[in-house]
Design a protein around this motif. Sequence first.
Motif, short mmCIF file in Angstrom:
data_model
loop_
_atom_site.label_atom_id
_atom_site.label_comp_id
_atom_site.label_asym_id
_atom_site.label_seq_id
_atom_site.Cartn_x
_atom_site.Cartn_y
_atom_site.Cartn_z
N HIS A 129 16.51 41.78 34.90
CA HIS A 129 17.29 42.20 35.65
C HIS A 129 16.76 42.68 37.22
CE1 HIS A 129 21.25 43.57 37.24
NE2 HIS A 129 20.76 44.68 37.58
N PHE A 132 35.11 31.37 43.80
CA PHE A 132 33.70 31.38 43.92
C PHE A 132 32.81 32.01 44.77
CE2 PHE A 132 29.63 29.16 44.71
CZ PHE A 132 29.05 29.09 43.33
N THR A 164 22.87 42.04 42.12
CA THR A 164 21.59 41.77 41.79
C THR A 164 20.65 42.44 42.88
OG1 THR A 164 22.18 39.79 40.69
CG2 THR A 164 19.96 39.82 40.85
N LYS A 214 33.10 44.92 42.60
CA LYS A 214 33.05 44.96 41.02
C LYS A 214 34.59 44.62 40.79
CE LYS A 214 31.35 45.02 37.07
NZ LYS A 214 31.84 43.58 36.73
N HIS A 231 35.14 41.04 41.41
CA HIS A 231 34.19 40.18 40.62
C HIS A 231 35.18 39.84 39.17
CE1 HIS A 231 30.51 38.31 39.98
NE2 HIS A 231 30.85 38.38 38.64
N SER A 285 37.70 36.61 38.52
CA SER A 285 37.29 35.66 37.46
C SER A 285 38.44 34.96 36.64
CB SER A 285 36.65 36.68 36.44
OG SER A 285 37.28 37.20 35.60
N THR A 302 38.51 30.77 36.47
CA THR A 302 38.23 30.06 35.15
C THR A 302 39.64 29.07 35.07
OG1 THR A 302 37.47 32.02 34.42
CG2 THR A 302 38.12 30.48 32.75
N GLU A 340 23.86 38.33 29.60
CA GLU A 340 23.55 38.56 31.10
C GLU A 340 22.47 37.77 31.71
OE1 GLU A 340 24.25 42.21 32.30
OE2 GLU A 340 23.91 41.66 34.25
N HIS A 349 23.94 34.59 32.53
CA HIS A 349 25.18 34.57 33.36
C HIS A 349 24.27 34.78 34.94
CE1 HIS A 349 29.24 35.67 35.08
NE2 HIS A 349 28.48 36.40 35.80
C1 HEM Z 1 34.80 33.56 34.89
C2 HEM Z 1 33.77 33.88 35.75
C3 HEM Z 1 33.25 35.03 35.97
C4 HEM Z 1 33.06 36.28 35.19
C5 HEM Z 1 34.13 36.53 33.86
C6 HEM Z 1 32.12 37.15 35.68
C7 HEM Z 1 31.79 38.29 35.14
C8 HEM Z 1 30.65 39.34 35.36
C9 HEM Z 1 30.34 40.39 34.74
C10 HEM Z 1 31.11 41.35 33.93
C11 HEM Z 1 29.13 40.84 35.40
C12 HEM Z 1 28.31 42.11 34.95
C13 HEM Z 1 28.78 42.95 36.06
C14 HEM Z 1 28.17 44.26 35.67
O1 HEM Z 1 26.59 44.35 35.14
O2 HEM Z 1 28.66 45.40 36.01
C15 HEM Z 1 28.65 39.94 36.28
C16 HEM Z 1 27.49 39.87 36.99
C17 HEM Z 1 27.13 38.73 37.94
N1 HEM Z 1 27.82 37.84 38.25
FE1 HEM Z 1 29.78 37.15 37.32
N2 HEM Z 1 31.44 36.62 36.50
C18 HEM Z 1 32.09 35.28 36.68
C19 HEM Z 1 31.84 34.39 37.70
C20 HEM Z 1 30.50 34.30 38.54
C21 HEM Z 1 30.27 33.39 39.38
C22 HEM Z 1 30.96 32.37 39.54
C23 HEM Z 1 29.11 33.81 40.00
C24 HEM Z 1 28.30 33.26 41.11
C25 HEM Z 1 28.31 32.03 41.28
C26 HEM Z 1 28.75 35.14 39.45
C27 HEM Z 1 27.51 35.90 39.55
C28 HEM Z 1 27.15 37.02 39.08
C29 HEM Z 1 25.93 37.59 39.33
C30 HEM Z 1 24.82 37.17 40.29
C31 HEM Z 1 25.86 38.85 38.73
C32 HEM Z 1 24.74 39.81 38.52
C33 HEM Z 1 23.94 39.31 37.30
C34 HEM Z 1 22.83 40.48 37.27
O3 HEM Z 1 22.21 40.80 38.06
O4 HEM Z 1 22.32 40.74 36.08
N3 HEM Z 1 29.59 35.42 38.38
N4 HEM Z 1 29.51 38.78 36.12
#
Ligand code: HEM
Length: 337
Positions: free
Chosen positions: A80, A138, A149, A172, A175, A179, A183, A265, A268
């Motif tokens: 991470h 997006f 990140t 957050k 985010h 979603s 979706t 994670e 993702h």
């Molecule tokens: C249905 C779509 C999505 C859901 C349900 C979702 C959900 C989440 C969740 C729950 C987290 C963890 C947050 C935390 O650690 O507190 C996360 C992290 C993240 N998401 Fe999403 N997300 C979605 C789509 C996207 C998209 C489209 C992108 C970018 C193109 C994205 C980029 C990221 C990034 C970069 C992280 C941080 C990862 C890390 O540093 O470990 N997400 N997302």
Amino acid sequence: MTTLVAKFRIVVGTLALFALLVGVQPVSAQQPTRVDPQASSVKEEQLFREFNRISGRCTIPDQKACTVEQPAGRDWRYFHGVTLRWIGGIAILGVLAALVVFYLWRGMVRIESGRSGRTLVRFNAIERFVHWMTSTCFIVLAISGLNITFGRPLLLPLMSPEAFTAWSEWAKYAHNYLSFPFTLGVILIFFMWIAGNIPNRVDVEWFKRGGGIVGHDHPPAYRFNGGQKMIYWIVVLGGSAVAVSGYVLMFPFYGTDIHNMQLAEITHGIVAMLFVAAMLGHIYIGTIGMEGAFEAMGEGTVDLNWAKEHHSLWVEQEKARTGPNESRRQTAATPAE
Ligand code: HEM
């Protein structure tokens, strides 16, 4: 005699007291004379090495909370905080740099035969609505995700901790909640455009000829060319991967364990970084990279000459469907250049 016994008692008592003092002395000498600031972390390291995890007893119902540290936890933390940042940095900045170089070298892909002044419907209102809904979500998801990140090393030094906390909290929420429309958009895109996005031989030829944008060629293509089909599958497969892994993260431990959570994670994070990099290429070609492309999604129509140069087989299909002189809808709204 009595005096002798009394003297003997005094000597024995003195010796006993001396022995007691001597016996106690080494114990008190072993006590630390100052506090060792490393003591607790050394213990933590030892515990971790010896038992491979640090856990104890706790009184709250969720017993998972009793494990403070477990083997994969450190690997995950490293991923991470270090690996994912490198993957994201290289992918995103690498694509940005490549696009700048490409633009400086190639410039905008022009409509070489000039505008015809006749337009052709490319995307109807529903298609455009789904596209803009999904892409807006997006962009917000990408910015708010990248904040998770890269926010700490890049943004926190530029603002107060309070401001960073407030921004991150809102990011957050965005985010999590965006979603759902994202979706939905990916599902609709899958059904809406699947018919035109099955790869075929025309695409092989299209790629072999550099898609017509590397040189000044115009390889034939149906409604979607090889490059657009690639973007379609990146959105469908990448979107599904981030959605599934994202919901695993959003609803922790529903049928998953800590191992699955860490896997989610990692998936993702990596897919998201590559997804952002790929979409930069898509945004480039849809805006400054190609003349006449943006209006396809903006107004829904394209110039006939644009269509002939980039999607000649589609124009033939449209003509066959609507008659040789009429497309689905033609207007003279755009004057020829
Ligand atoms: C249905 C779509 C999505 C859901 C349900 C979702 C959900 C989440 C969740 C729950 C987290 C963890 C947050 C935390 O650690 O507190 C996360 C992290 C993240 N998401 Fe999403 N997300 C979605 C789509 C996207 C998209 C489209 C992108 C970018 C193109 C994205 C980029 C990221 C990034 C970069 C992280 C941080 C990862 C890390 O540093 O470990 N997400 N997302």
